[in-house]
Design a protein around this motif. Structure first.
Motif, PDB file in Angstrom:
ATOM      1  N   TYR A 255       0.824  -1.208   0.000  1.00 24.74           N
ATOM      2  CA  TYR A 255       0.000   0.000   0.000  1.00 24.74           C
ATOM      3  C   TYR A 255       0.860   1.260   0.000  1.00 24.74           C
ATOM      4  N   LEU A 256       0.244   2.342  -0.487  1.00 29.46           N
ATOM      5  CA  LEU A 256       0.877   3.656  -0.468  1.00 29.46           C
ATOM      6  C   LEU A 256      -0.020   4.611   0.311  1.00 29.46           C
ATOM      7  N   THR A 257       0.604   5.424   1.152  1.00 34.55           N
ATOM      8  CA  THR A 257      -0.120   6.488   1.842  1.00 34.55           C
ATOM      9  C   THR A 257       0.296   7.818   1.227  1.00 34.55           C
TER      10      THR A 257
ATOM     11  N   VAL B 245      -4.430   9.743   2.058  1.00 34.61           N
ATOM     12  CA  VAL B 245      -5.174   8.840   1.181  1.00 34.61           C
ATOM     13  C   VAL B 245      -4.367   7.568   1.004  1.00 34.61           C
ATOM     14  N   GLN B 246      -4.993   6.416   1.230  1.00 32.55           N
ATOM     15  CA  GLN B 246      -4.289   5.144   1.096  1.00 32.55           C
ATOM     16  C   GLN B 246      -4.793   4.399  -0.135  1.00 32.55           C
TER      17      GLN B 246
ATOM     18  N   ARG C  27      -3.792   0.932  -2.945  1.00 32.36           N
ATOM     19  CA  ARG C  27      -2.997  -0.276  -3.171  1.00 32.36           C
ATOM     20  C   ARG C  27      -2.243  -0.096  -4.488  1.00 32.36           C
ATOM     21  N   SER C  28      -0.942   0.004  -4.416  1.00 28.78           N
ATOM     22  CA  SER C  28      -0.138   0.231  -5.617  1.00 28.78           C
ATOM     23  C   SER C  28       1.339   0.056  -5.277  1.00 28.78           C
ATOM     24  N   ARG C  29       2.142  -0.124  -6.304  1.00 28.71           N
ATOM     25  CA  ARG C  29       3.595  -0.147  -6.123  1.00 28.71           C
ATOM     26  C   ARG C  29       4.124   1.274  -6.215  1.00 28.71           C
ATOM     27  N   ILE C  30       5.125   1.591  -5.424  1.00 34.21           N
ATOM     28  CA  ILE C  30       5.663   2.940  -5.423  1.00 34.21           C
ATOM     29  C   ILE C  30       6.287   3.286  -6.775  1.00 34.21           C
ATOM     30  N   ALA C  31       6.878   2.291  -7.443  1.00 33.86           N
ATOM     31  CA  ALA C  31       7.496   2.552  -8.748  1.00 33.86           C
ATOM     32  C   ALA C  31       6.454   2.971  -9.774  1.00 33.86           C
ATOM     33  N   ASP C  32       5.284   2.337  -9.726  1.00 37.03           N
ATOM     34  CA  ASP C  32       4.223   2.675 -10.679  1.00 37.03           C
ATOM     35  C   ASP C  32       3.710   4.096 -10.453  1.00 37.03           C
ATOM     36  N   LEU C  33       3.521   4.461  -9.179  1.00 39.51           N
ATOM     37  CA  LEU C  33       3.043   5.813  -8.899  1.00 39.51           C
ATOM     38  C   LEU C  33       4.092   6.843  -9.281  1.00 39.51           C
ATOM     39  N   TYR C  34       5.343   6.563  -8.942  1.00 36.90           N
ATOM     40  CA  TYR C  34       6.414   7.520  -9.240  1.00 36.90           C
ATOM     41  C   TYR C  34       6.522   7.783 -10.734  1.00 36.90           C
TER      42      TYR C  34
ATOM     43  N   ALA D 161      10.389  13.705  -6.514  1.00 34.97           N
ATOM     44  CA  ALA D 161      11.616  12.904  -6.514  1.00 34.97           C
ATOM     45  C   ALA D 161      11.439  11.750  -5.538  1.00 34.97           C
ATOM     46  N   GLN D 162      12.036  10.622  -5.872  1.00 34.24           N
ATOM     47  CA  GLN D 162      12.045   9.493  -4.946  1.00 34.24           C
ATOM     48  C   GLN D 162      13.348   9.566  -4.162  1.00 34.24           C
ATOM     49  N   CYS D 163      13.250   9.837  -2.858  1.00 33.53           N
ATOM     50  CA  CYS D 163      14.441  10.016  -2.033  1.00 33.53           C
ATOM     51  C   CYS D 163      14.803   8.772  -1.241  1.00 33.53           C
ATOM     52  N   HIS D 164      13.965   7.750  -1.325  1.00 35.75           N
ATOM     53  CA  HIS D 164      14.146   6.526  -0.541  1.00 35.75           C
ATOM     54  C   HIS D 164      13.302   5.460  -1.226  1.00 35.75           C
ATOM     55  N   ARG D 165      13.636   4.221  -1.016  1.00 40.53           N
ATOM     56  CA  ARG D 165      12.855   3.165  -1.683  1.00 40.53           C
ATOM     57  C   ARG D 165      11.388   3.193  -1.276  1.00 40.53           C
ATOM     58  N   GLY D 166      11.090   3.803  -0.116  1.00 38.92           N
ATOM     59  CA  GLY D 166       9.706   3.852   0.335  1.00 38.92           C
ATOM     60  C   GLY D 166       9.106   5.237   0.398  1.00 38.92           C
ATOM     61  N   PHE D 167       9.775   6.262  -0.198  1.00 40.46           N
ATOM     62  CA  PHE D 167       9.264   7.621  -0.088  1.00 40.46           C
ATOM     63  C   PHE D 167       9.430   8.416  -1.388  1.00 40.46           C
ATOM     64  N   ILE D 168       8.383   9.160  -1.725  1.00 43.29           N
ATOM     65  CA  ILE D 168       8.401  10.135  -2.814  1.00 43.29           C
ATOM     66  C   ILE D 168       8.078  11.491  -2.193  1.00 43.29           C
TER      67      ILE D 168
END
Length: 240
Positions: free
Chosen positions: A160-162, A171-172, A174-181, A190-197
Motif C-alpha cells: 500500500y501507499l499512503t 489517502v491510502q 494499493r499500488s507499487r511505489i514505482a508505478d506511482l512515481y 523525486a524518490q528520495c528513498h525506496r519507500g518515499f516520494i
C-alpha cells in the motif's frame, strides 16, 4: 499568477511593477499575470488574511514602523507553504534567515531588471508545475483527483501507499511505489528513498540522511537516491 509587491518606498514599488510588466509582455504572459502593490506590510497581511491570493511575493525586509518583511514572510509561511517568496533588500545579513521561510531568491537594491526576470522565469515554471495538473486515482467505487500542489509526500508500506496531503487526511491506495512515481512529473517529484516520494516544492532542507518538508515532516534519505534527489532539487530551484 498573482504577483504581489510590498515595499515602503514608492520608487522601488514603481520599479518592480515596471519590471514585472515588462517581463509579462516579453514572455507573453500578460493575460496570466496580475500584480498588486503594497507599501505597508501590515496592510498586506490584512489583505492576505482576508482572502488575497499570493502566488509570488516580492518583499522588502526593512519596513520602518511596521512588521518587518521577514516576520511577514514567517506569518504567511505558517499558513501557506506554496507562496514563492523573493526578498528585495539592501541587507545581505538576512540571507541565512531567509532559508527558514524557503525564500526563492534575494535581489539586492538597486533592483536589476535581469534579476527580476530570472526570478519570475523560475517562479512561473514552478507555479505552472503545481497548478496545471493532478494525479487521478481510480478506486473501486470512486475516482480521486489530487492536484499536485496538494501532495506533500508518499510513503510505501507493504503493498500500500499512503499519500500525505498538505491539508486534509492521508489517502491510502494499493499500488507499487514505482508505478506511482512513474506517473508523476519529474519536475515536481523525486524518490528520495525506496519507500518515499517527495514533492520538491515543499522541501525545506536536505541532508544525506533525511529531508525536512513543510510542516516539520521529516522523511529518510536512501543512500542510492542521494545524488539524483539533490540534482532534482537543484533543477526545481533553477526552474529547469
Amino acid at each position: 499568477m498573482n504577483v504581489i509587491v510590498c515595499d515602503d518606498t514608492d520608487f522601488y514599488v514603481s520599479v518592480l511593477k515596471d519590471h514585472i510588466k515588462h517581463w509579462s509582455v516579453s514572455r507573453q504572459h500578460q493575460n496570466a499575470t496580475i500584480t498588486h502593490c503594497f507599501s505597508s506590510s501590515e496592510d498586506l497581511l490584512y489583505a492576505w488574511q482576508s482572502g488575497l491570493t499570493i502566488d509570488v511575493l516580492f518583499l522588502d525586509i526593512q519596513i520602518p514602523g511596521e512588521m518587518s518583511g521577514m516576520d511577514l514572510a514567517k506569518a504567511i509561511r505558517e499558513k501557506d507553504d506554496r507562496v514563492i517568496i523573493i526578498f528585495v533588500t539592501n541587507y545581505s545579513e538576512y540571507a541565512c534567515e531567509g532559508y527558514c521561510v524557503n525564500a526563492l531568491r534575494y535581489i539586492q537594491k538597486p533592483v536589476n531588471e535581469k534579476a527580476v526576470f530570472e526570478c519570475l522565469d523560475i517562479a512561473y515554471r514552478q507555479w505552472q508545475f503545481s497548478q496545471s495538473q493532478s494525479l487521478v486515482i481510480h478506486l473501486k467505487k470512486q475516482v480521486l483527483v489530487l492536484p499536485y500542489r496538494d501532495i506533500l509526500f508518499v510513503e510505501a508500506y507493504a503493498h500500500y501507499l499512503t499519500i500525505n496531503l498538505v491539508n486534509g487526511s492521508p489517502v491510502q491506495i494499493r499500488s507499487r511505489i514505482a508505478d506511482l512515481y512513474n506517473s508523476l512529473p519529474s519536475q515536481l517529484f523525486a524518490q528520495c528513498h525506496r519507500g518515499f516520494i517527495i514533492n520538491l516544492s515543499y522541501v525545506r532542507s536536505m541532508t544525506k540522511n533525511s529531508v525536512l518538508l513543510a510542516g516539520n515532516n521529516i522523511v529518510p534519505m536512501g543512500a542510492k537516491y542521494i545524488d539524483e534527489t539533490f540534482k532534482s532539487l537543484k533543477r526545481y530551484c533553477q526552474g529547469v
